[in-house]
Design an enzyme around this catalytic site. Structure first.
Site, PDB file in Angstrom:
ATOM      1  CG  ASP B  66      -0.319  -0.204   2.531  1.00  0.00           C
ATOM      2  OD1 ASP B  66       0.582  -1.064   2.631  1.00  0.00           O
ATOM      3  OD2 ASP B  66      -0.692   0.483   3.500  1.00  0.00           O
ATOM      4  CG  HIS B 142       5.784  -1.108  10.131  1.00  0.00           C
ATOM      5  ND1 HIS B 142       4.640  -1.269  10.881  1.00  0.00           N
ATOM      6  CD2 HIS B 142       5.412  -1.391   8.847  1.00  0.00           C
ATOM      7  CE1 HIS B 142       3.644  -1.626  10.080  1.00  0.00           C
ATOM      8  NE2 HIS B 142       4.101  -1.706   8.847  1.00  0.00           N
TER       9      HIS B 142
END
Lengths: 305, 305
Positions: B66, B142
């Site tokens: 994304d 992350h």
């Protein structure tokens, strides 16, 4: 039962603010076939409120980016949603490598397989069938290997007349055979011809997708009598030299193909961004094929029984 | 001179019918920096009427789809348009392989190079600078390697007061030195202190992009005093366990970061599609950082001088 095409994208290579790159969904009796998958296809599918889980078969005509860049995003979303249906992709064989490189970056384990079915660019070929529907690929004439696709219902059985069942006391066991064309032999030995017992089934409906291609009359044999035909029309005759150089069609080429195939209706799309308006395409096509429409993103075209 | 951020996409991993996946354009004094490039970015750029030819530097925070699936379509369009500027991509090193596999399918010869600059995930690093602007990448926290980016103007020179030039008859040759902090020695031997001759320059403006990340106070040192901060807020506190498991932030985490960094303004985005409304995100963030806005696709946020 539905037989309807929804345009998700109808631009040529470069999307515009109004037209996404090529993608369409064909709903045949509840089967949702995705045809090409340009960038943004998943967004358009969502806007159309088509459930992602219904898409199990994806047909990619050729490997120019405007026809497949949306595929990895769509598969990624299937994965994030935890879908479990295997996805069948009918495409040029090289697509597998492109997608696999990107699948390696997906989060988590995929709960479905992506199964690639290589297309045949030499001749028409049956690439999918089930009890009620079949799909045939057929070669087009583009700058790289490219196929069109013909989707059609299989012939249905005839309808048996209810009054005949009573009149001749036809046993249940024989009804199937009569629907398929058999005559009926009464207890008295009289032969009742099939034509007297049945009404013909509705003719099978069909849709043909002619993706990027120069004018190519060889397709006409395969798509003869098609109800609904999508044919690219990247240029008008004014830019015929451009069309020939890039192996694309003019609106007139598309209309000629529709005319020769005795198509019921023609939809044109894939307009070059050189044109600011679509009217010239429509006018040109309608000079020889009046039942032409211009593709509009988000619009649905039904083929009635 | 502009310093303004335009949101092109603000959804999390799955785009919605209203939000594209992550992409932003930051215009710093006429330089157009593209930050992340989710699917559909080129369509959004076109809708914003930003000239493709102005985009020469693209920053990709990490390799979840994304944040980069729109890149190949954008490069393909640059190619089709015949653009000639080289494109610099600052990204995790593996992106090069993914893009190269796809570049092999592009039509015709590219008239520009795509130059990859690998990011450093260990510490902040200056990755771009010219006379007036610099960009620093900094590690985030992350599930895979991920960087944020700080964009800032370089300190400007002080403004020299016109009336002082006349009053002290300052020669042109000395003006530059005074703008940079020098005092002035008059013909009579009098030292005029710099502070009397100049007004301070406007403070350099800055923007920080905190892409996908868990709450990570280590970023605060790098982005201290930033004018405008984008920070992801995939969840609210109600789903803190989800945020922790997926290495994402809550709206409260984003607000805490803004507060600790003494940011001028906070924009939150990357909302999970589990939420139907964005108000809970905004309310949660504003409990501790009132100058918070929710990212809206197509909206532009200016940093005034």
């Amino acid at each position: 039962m539905p037989f309807e095409l929804t345009i998700l994208g109808s631009s040529s290579a470069i999307p515009t603010s109004e037209r996404y790159p090529t993608a369409q969904v064909l709903n045949v009796l509840g089967r949702f076939f995705l045809i090409d998958c340009g960038e943004g296809t998943q967004i358009q599918i969502r806007r159309q409120k088509i459930a992602f889980g219904k898409i199990k078969h994806i047909f990619i005509s050729h490997l120019h980016g405007d026809h497949f860049y949306g595929l990895i995003g769509l598969i990624s979303t299937f994965n994030l949603l935890g879908l479990k249906n295997d996805i069948h992709i009918y495409s040029p064989s090289q697509l597998k490598d492109v997608i696999q490189t990107q699948l390696d970056f997906l989060k988590g384990e995929m709960q479905f397989k992506v199964i690639f079915h290589p297309l045949n660019f030499k001749k028409p070929q049956l690439i999918f069938e089930d009890k009620k529907v079949e799909v045939i690929s057929f070669p087009l004439k583009h700058s790289i290997n490219c196929c069109g696709f013909l989707f059609r219902e299989k012939p249905k059985e005839a309808n048996i007349k209810k009054e005949c069942i009573e009149q001749y006391q036809i046993p249940v066991a024989q009804i199937r055979a009569i629907k398929q064309g058999a005559d009926f032999l009464t207890a008295e030995g009289e032969v009742v011809p099939n034509a007297k017992l049945t009404t013909p089934p509705p003719p099978p409906r069909s849709y043909a997708f002619c993706s990027d291609t120069a004018f190519y009359p060889q397709v006409v044999e395969t798509i003869q009598g098609v109800n609904l035909l999508y044919h690219e029309a990247t240029f008008t005759e004014e830019l015929r030299d451009w069309a020939e150089r890039t192996y694309h069609s003019t609106a007139l080429d598309a209309a000629k193909t529709a005319q020769m195939a005795h198509a019921g209706k023609l939809i044109i799309g894939h307009f070059s961004t050189r044109y600011k308006e679509v009217e010239p395409f429509l006018e040109e096509a309608q000079t020889i094929f009046s039942n032409t429409e211009v593709a509009i993103d988000g619009k649905t075209y039904s083929v009635k029984k």
